[in-house]
Design an enzyme around this catalytic site. Structure first.
Site, short mmCIF file in Angstrom:
data_model
loop_
_atom_site.label_atom_id
_atom_site.label_comp_id
_atom_site.label_asym_id
_atom_site.label_seq_id
_atom_site.Cartn_x
_atom_site.Cartn_y
_atom_site.Cartn_z
N GLU A 56 48.24 3.28 -18.01
CA GLU A 56 47.05 2.74 -17.36
C GLU A 56 47.38 1.33 -16.90
OE1 GLU A 56 43.42 2.77 -19.53
OE2 GLU A 56 43.27 4.94 -19.58
N ASP A 67 35.15 -4.59 -20.60
CA ASP A 67 36.27 -5.04 -21.41
C ASP A 67 35.88 -6.17 -22.34
OD1 ASP A 67 38.43 -3.37 -20.39
OD2 ASP A 67 38.06 -4.40 -18.49
N TYR A 181 38.24 10.69 -20.55
CA TYR A 181 38.48 9.53 -21.40
C TYR A 181 37.26 9.39 -22.31
CZ TYR A 181 39.98 4.70 -22.49
OH TYR A 181 40.39 3.55 -23.11
#
Length: 271
Positions: A56, A67, A181
């Site tokens: 990634e 994040d 994911y």
């Protein structure tokens, strides 16, 4: 040698190769241009050489809301060095000339829109990407835009959270390409001490709803945790812990960390 040996890398082949060896795929995340722009080629080479099945590659963004502080800082530091979509794709093209390891571009919608969606899809494919993960483009949010990704050669990777309802999970799973994911916790990315209870059951539920592999990420920070996840998931994503290791210890320490992760994942053979 990179883990994928086909002359035409793909996410399907990457996961199939891992499955044939009765193990999970190792998926490390790094931010392009971090710690320094001069490090990126060596970092990507190290990931491939130490056995990453999929990489990634994060495109730095000024407002990475999904994040945590570690990856946020890496994005800000990369942007300060002039890293953008074009620079990242140039690095990917350079890497692709040396390695066959599959690469997923991890980014947000705004950098793609600024680059131009059609141009981004063409440029990313030409540079050698196999997929794109857009953290802020949920299924159904923009059918026209999603249709452009669906018509492209790139797999649009979808996220599923622990809070996703069963009906919504099935909707996302039906649209999945490449792999799903699964976010192993609520909140933002970042290393954590303990993994979520009930992870195995949740992964099995997802597997029943989709035909693509299920990878687990967010918070996996040690080889021991990677092994635990590898026993139940098709792929193990490690991001913040690797980004921090690269920041504090450089490429060599990052290489050793990925090697330890790969050893742990390889040791977590399925019964």
């Amino acid at each position: 040698m990179s883990a994928t040996t086909s002359s035409d890398p793909s996410l399907h082949l990457s996961f199939a190769a891992a499955r044939a060896e009765n193990r999970a795929a190792l998926i490390p995340y790094v931010t392009a241009g971090h710690p320094r722009t001069t490090d990126t080629a060596a970092v990507l080479d190290a990931l491939a050489e130490e056995g990453a099945d999929v990489i990634e590659l994060g495109v730095p963004f000024s407002d990475p809301l999904a994040d945590g502080p570690t990856i946020q800082r890496s994005s800000f530091e990369a942007i300060a060095q002039g890293v953008d979509v074009r620079w990242t794709l140039d690095q990917l093209a350079d890497f692709r000339a040396r390695h066959r390891t599959s690469v997923v571009l991890f980014t947000y919608l705004n950098p793609v829109l600024r680059h131009g969606v059609d141009r981004f899809l063409a440029d990313a494919h030409a540079a050698g990407a196999q997929g794109v993960l857009l953290t802020d483009l949920p299924v159904g949010a923009d059918p026209e835009l999603e249709g452009k990704f669906a018509a492209s050669p790139l797999d649009l990777i979808r996220l599923i959270a622990p809070t996703t309802t069963p009906a919504r999970m099935r909707e996302i799973a039906a649209a999945a390409r490449g792999f799903l994911y699964y976010v192993s916790r609520t909140g933002v990315t970042g290393a954590q001490v303990e993994l979520q209870e009930g992870l195995a059951a949740e992964v099995e539920t997802l597997r029943a709803a989709t035909s693509v592999p299920v990878a687990v990420g967010f918070g996996i920070s040690t080889p021991e945790q990677a092994a635990t996840v590898a026993r139940v998931a098709d792929g193990v994503v490690v991001g913040s812990a690797l980004v921090e290791t690269l920041r504090t210890g450089g490429v060599d320490e990052g290489r050793r960390f990925v090697r330890a992760l790969r050893h742990a994942v390889d040791g977590a053979r399925r019964p």
